[in-house]
Scaffold this motif. Sequence first.
Motif, PDB file in Angstrom:
ATOM      1  N   LEU A  20       0.737  -1.110   0.010  1.00 51.50           N
ATOM      2  CA  LEU A  20      -0.087  -0.115   0.087  1.00 51.50           C
ATOM      3  C   LEU A  20       1.010   1.168   0.150  1.00 51.50           C
ATOM      4  O   LEU A  20       0.478   2.149  -0.732  1.00 51.50           O
ATOM      5  N   LEU A  21       1.754   1.251   0.743  1.00 49.31           N
ATOM      6  CA  LEU A  21       2.845   2.345   0.810  1.00 49.31           C
ATOM      7  C   LEU A  21       3.478   2.672  -0.709  1.00 49.31           C
ATOM      8  O   LEU A  21       3.563   3.610  -1.013  1.00 49.31           O
ATOM      9  N   ALA A  22       4.094   1.641  -1.273  1.00 48.65           N
ATOM     10  CA  ALA A  22       4.420   1.665  -2.497  1.00 48.65           C
ATOM     11  C   ALA A  22       3.379   2.386  -3.447  1.00 48.65           C
ATOM     12  O   ALA A  22       3.903   3.085  -4.315  1.00 48.65           O
ATOM     13  N   LEU A  23       2.346   1.867  -3.453  1.00 45.36           N
ATOM     14  CA  LEU A  23       1.265   2.364  -4.327  1.00 45.36           C
ATOM     15  C   LEU A  23       0.905   3.809  -4.154  1.00 45.36           C
ATOM     16  O   LEU A  23       1.126   4.794  -5.125  1.00 45.36           O
ATOM     17  N   TRP A  24       0.696   4.088  -3.113  1.00 49.25           N
ATOM     18  CA  TRP A  24       0.331   5.314  -2.553  1.00 49.25           C
ATOM     19  C   TRP A  24       1.715   6.408  -2.686  1.00 49.25           C
ATOM     20  O   TRP A  24       1.370   7.825  -2.686  1.00 49.25           O
TER      21      TRP A  24
END
Length: 165
Positions: A20-24
């Motif tokens: 999620l961190l990588a996506l956002w």
Amino acid sequence: MLRTSRLVLTPVRASDHDELLALWRMPEVCEFLFDGEFLSDAYVTDVITNSEKSFAAANFGLWVVRDGVGAPLFGTAGLRELDGGPDLEVVYSLDPTRWGRGLASEAAAAVLGYAFEVLGLDRVLAEVDVGNVASRAVVERLGMTAFDSVPGVLGPMIQYVRDRD
């Protein structure tokens, strides 16, 4: 869990943190979703924790979007409270390599269906930056109609609504 013909949506959990961190943190994703701000690990942890609490208390929150159970996540879709009011807002994000395939619309439509059919909501809102043409197209494909404009960090934001059919 929500399913569509192409997608599996599951409530976000702590084990999704790094993906999620990588996506956002993708510049194209955070440009409008987070007004271009660089997100911290702690912020994503808070989003996950708050979503888990929201699901436990009110049966809504943030889902991660995947091609199948156990596949890597490539998006999010969910419902959140909008500025402390009684209405919920549909939100979504998608890996830019998946843009242009109708996946954001499909995931958000599943969440809207859940909002109306499971939660029994009478209406759902969305707020979209005027400059976010792609996201405006998504909410319009969902049958949402513009009803107001409010100030935003990047300029005006259009408020949309969709009533239960």
